[in-house]
Design a protein around this motif. Structure first.
Motif, PDB file in Angstrom:
ATOM      1  N   LYS A   1     -12.579  -2.641   4.373  1.00  0.00           N
ATOM      2  CA  LYS A   1     -11.274  -1.987   4.262  1.00  0.00           C
ATOM      3  C   LYS A   1     -10.538  -2.527   3.046  1.00  0.00           C
ATOM      4  CE  LYS A   1      -7.123  -1.136   7.086  1.00  0.00           C
ATOM      5  NZ  LYS A   1      -6.484  -1.421   8.377  1.00  0.00           N
TER       6      LYS A   1
ATOM      7  N   GLN B   1      -6.714  -2.428   1.140  1.00  0.00           N
ATOM      8  CA  GLN B   1      -5.297  -2.099   1.197  1.00  0.00           C
ATOM      9  C   GLN B   1      -4.638  -2.517  -0.115  1.00  0.00           C
ATOM     10  OE1 GLN B   1      -3.976  -4.205   4.779  1.00  0.00           O
ATOM     11  NE2 GLN B   1      -3.753  -2.229   5.813  1.00  0.00           N
TER      12      GLN B   1
ATOM     13  N   THR C   1      -0.712  -3.290  -1.996  1.00  0.00           N
ATOM     14  CA  THR C   1       0.719  -3.543  -1.789  1.00  0.00           C
ATOM     15  C   THR C   1       1.392  -3.614  -3.162  1.00  0.00           C
ATOM     16  OG1 THR C   1       0.240  -4.812   0.209  1.00  0.00           O
ATOM     17  CG2 THR C   1       2.428  -5.074  -0.758  1.00  0.00           C
TER      18      THR C   1
ATOM     19  N   GLN D   1      -0.580  -0.138   1.862  1.00  0.00           N
ATOM     20  CA  GLN D   1      -1.123   1.207   1.971  1.00  0.00           C
ATOM     21  C   GLN D   1      -2.642   1.122   2.103  1.00  0.00           C
ATOM     22  OE1 GLN D   1       0.930   3.942   2.018  1.00  0.00           O
ATOM     23  NE2 GLN D   1       2.620   2.460   1.941  1.00  0.00           N
ATOM     24  N   ASP D   2      -3.206   1.884   3.058  1.00  0.00           N
ATOM     25  CA  ASP D   2      -4.655   1.943   3.208  1.00  0.00           C
ATOM     26  C   ASP D   2      -5.239   2.821   2.113  1.00  0.00           C
ATOM     27  OD1 ASP D   2      -4.625   0.354   5.478  1.00  0.00           O
ATOM     28  OD2 ASP D   2      -4.464   2.063   6.836  1.00  0.00           O
TER      29      ASP D   2
ATOM     30  N   TYR E   1      -8.922   2.569   1.363  1.00  0.00           N
ATOM     31  CA  TYR E   1     -10.344   2.842   1.558  1.00  0.00           C
ATOM     32  C   TYR E   1     -10.806   2.210   2.865  1.00  0.00           C
ATOM     33  CZ  TYR E   1     -15.425   2.494   0.920  1.00  0.00           C
ATOM     34  OH  TYR E   1     -16.779   2.576   1.092  1.00  0.00           O
ATOM     35  N   GLN E   2     -11.709   2.914   3.548  1.00  0.00           N
ATOM     36  CA  GLN E   2     -12.345   2.348   4.734  1.00  0.00           C
ATOM     37  C   GLN E   2     -13.772   2.891   4.798  1.00  0.00           C
ATOM     38  OE1 GLN E   2      -9.934   2.408   8.175  1.00  0.00           O
ATOM     39  NE2 GLN E   2     -11.419   1.398   9.485  1.00  0.00           N
TER      40      GLN E   2
END
Length: 625
Positions: free
Chosen positions: A204, A206, A208, A226-227, A229-230
């Motif tokens: 994952k 994130q 900022t 904020q997300d 990628y996963q």
């Protein structure tokens, strides 16, 4: 003439100076260039704002501004004279500009240095860069068979000049070192110690956004994470050992060691991490595919020795995958001949028809084994071999209730190992003898006709088939009910009703009247009292069943009375007769007595239980000869 020319030159220079000063001070300045240009896009957030004028501007009147407001300093540059007549205005922010934002620059009061004439205004706008996003991730989501020391590469859509703090999360939790390239648009994650093998990872990313004060470096603003990628990937399974040989015991001393892997292995790593205890000198011979090797000892292994073979964890295959744990195998070389037996030592109740087996732990010379076999008491027989098992077949059944000792003397010769140097033996006891007359069980016809039923079974064994009623005709029946403490005489006749309730309306009869009835058909039959167990077994061996008297039920108790003539009658509530048909064990001291109980069935009573019951009526009965 020369004076006139010089004078004209001076006049010309003066005119030029006046014209220049007039242009400098009398013509209004205009904006000739800006950075960023008007409506420019994707301007770096760490940029400064620069405005170039055509002529020096009046600094006292000009008012610059930036919308949205940004802390910073407006500075003038590019003077015509040192510290005078500036033609460039620069805005130096104290912090980066906010990305993805439209900024407007407004200049009010653009005017000549001499402060004459009208002033003018000017404005322009630009848009700052977007925040960097994830463009690609390697390995891609869903990729399998990732090697344990692979790196993860994250390519950004654009450079990241400390605009965004990226966080990278791996599950299972993994420590790694993050490195960014000089262009600041690609991160490389290097796992410390590598990834776990054969494991599915969740990955994952994130981001900022934050703003720092340029002077102090302090974060003065930070947005929500904020997300971006996963995804997931799966590491390749570790190499494994498919097979190892030899294993177990009695391994020949000239045996090679062979190990087979699932993957082509790195030879140097395997050979470095291979060890034996005790140490074995030898050479490695690798298969062409590098998936297996044979370790060939330089000389024969020691006899009767336990060996430990180990390959350490971390041993690598050609791809860099590695054994996650130490792999350890054991084997034992062939030693001296060892023997075990069937029947095992201490066995009881062995069938008299059993064969005796000697289990050798290795191939032996058969003749030397037979020569060293001994059994006590002496038993004749013959031998056979089945692989490493020597079997002795007695020529006749063994004796009942006998203890035998089987011995294998030392000196049994080995084919591949060392000859035995000790004596092996086993001691076992044969089964107890069971003697049982073939007398079928026949249940009694009436609730209280156990004596007649027992005699009926005994007579049938002698070939005489009579009914209980016929027997009772010779026994006789006194059917009068009990009157308090007065009743009939079972020593003379059956007392009560065959269908009665014991000790109230029915009782039974003792051995005298039953013997009298038995003599009708078998004249040599005999009533007795005070017999021993050996008397019973003797008659049984002669083929004669015996009727015995005792009690039935846990609630049995003495319940005596008197006859009308005042004779005392010893009696029990629960009086019952059974037929003795056999025994188990030695006739002089059997372990069990076998009875046909016409009410319950066939009984195998311990001798002590039988005597306890038989003693109640003085060990009395009737032998039917």
């Amino acid at each position: 003439m020369k004076k006139v020319i010089f004078f004209k030159i001076i006049i010309g220079l003066f005119v030029l100076i006046l014209i220049g000063l007039g242009g400098l001070f009398l013509i209004s300045p205009t904006v000739i260039k800006t950075f960023p240009q008007n409506q420019a896009q994707n301007i770096q957030a760490d940029s400064e704002i620069k405005i170039d004028f055509s002529r020096p501007v009046n600094r006292d009147i000009l008012i610059p501004s930036i919308i949205p407001d940004v802390p910073g300093e407006w500075q003038y540059e590019n003077p015509i004279l040192e510290r005078h007549f500036y033609r460039t205005l620069v805005f130096i922010p104290d912090q980066i500009l906010r990305p993805e934002t439209i900024y407007k620059i407004r200049l009010e009061g653009i005017k000549r240095i001499l402060n004459v004439g009208k002033s003018s205004n000017f404005e322009f706008s630009f848009t700052t860069q977007t925040l960097p996003k994830v463009l690609t991730v390697e390995p891609k989501s869903g990729t399998k068979n990732i090697l344990p020391f692979s790196e993860i590469k994250i390519k950004l859509t654009q450079p990241n000049p400390e605009l965004v703090d990226f966080s990278f999360v791996l599950e299972p939790k993994t420590e790694f070192k993050a490195r960014i390239n000089t262009e600041k648009d690609e991160y490389t994650l290097i796992p410390k110690g590598g990834f776990l093998q054969g494991t599915k990872y969740q990955f994952k990313i994130q981001s900022t956004f934050f703003i720092k004060d340029k002077e102090t470096g302090t974060i003065i603003f930070q947005d929500e994470p904020q997300d971006l990628y996963q995804g997931n990937f799966e590491t390749a399974p570790p190499p494994k050992i498919i097979s190892f040989s030899p294993t177990g015991s009695n391994i020949l001393v000239n045996k090679d060691i062979k190990i087979v892997f699932t993957e082509p292995m790195e030879k140097e790593s395997v050979e470095k991490n291979f060890s034996t205890v005790p140490q074995i000198e030898g050479d490695f011979i690798w298969a062409e595919d590098k998936k297996s090797f044979t370790f060939k000892p330089s000389r024969n292994l020691s006899f009767g020795t336990n060996f430990k073979i180990a390959i350490k964890k971390g041993t690598k295959d050609e791809q860099g995958k590695y054994l996650p744990e130490d792999v350890i195998f054991y084997f034992k070389t062939i030693g001296r001949v060892w023997a075990s037996f069937s029947p095992f030592n201490g066995a009881n109740g062995t069938n008299i028809k059993t064969s005796i087996k000697v289990y050798f732990d290795q191939p032996v010379n058969q003749e030397s084994a037979k020569e060293r076999f001994k059994i006590e008491p002496q038993v004749n027989g013959s031998f056979s071999f089945s692989e490493d098992i020597m079997i002795f077949y007695p020529s006749a059944p063994l004796s009942y209730q006998t203890t035998y000792k089987v011995t294998i003397l030392s000196g049994v010769k080995s084919i591949y190992g060392l000859d035995s140097n000790k004596v092996f033996s086993t001691t076992f006891s044969t089964e107890l003898q069971t003697f049982k007359l073939a007398i079928p069980l026949d249940f009694q016809d009436y609730p209280l006709s156990c004596e007649a039923a027992s005699l009926k079974m005994a007579l049938r064994h002698k070939g005489i088939f009579v009914s209980e009623n016929q027997i009772m005709n010779y026994v006789g029946i006194d059917s009068a009910p009990r009157q308090g403490n007065i009743w009939g005489d079972p020593y003379d006749i059956y007392v009560g009703s065959l269908n009665g309730r014991q000790n109230t309306t029915g009782y039974g009869v003792y051995w005298g009247p039953i013997a009298k009835a038995a003599k009708v058909w078998r004249p040599n039959s005999q009533a007795f009292s005070g017999w021993q167990i050996s008397d019973l077994t003797k008659e049984l061996k002669n083929g004669n069943p015996i009727i015995v008297w005792g009690v039935i039920g846990r609630g049995a108790y003495q319940d005596s009375w008197y006859t009308k003539d005042g004779k005392y009658i010893y009696a029990w509530k629960g009086e019952h007769s059974r037929l003795v048909i056999g025994f188990i064990g030695n006739p002089t001291s059997p372990s069990k007595i076998i009875l046909n109980d016409p009410y319950v069935g066939v009984l195998y009573w311990s001798t002590s239980s039988f005597l306890s019951n038989w003693n109640i009526f003085g060990r009395s009965g009737v032998v039917v000869r």
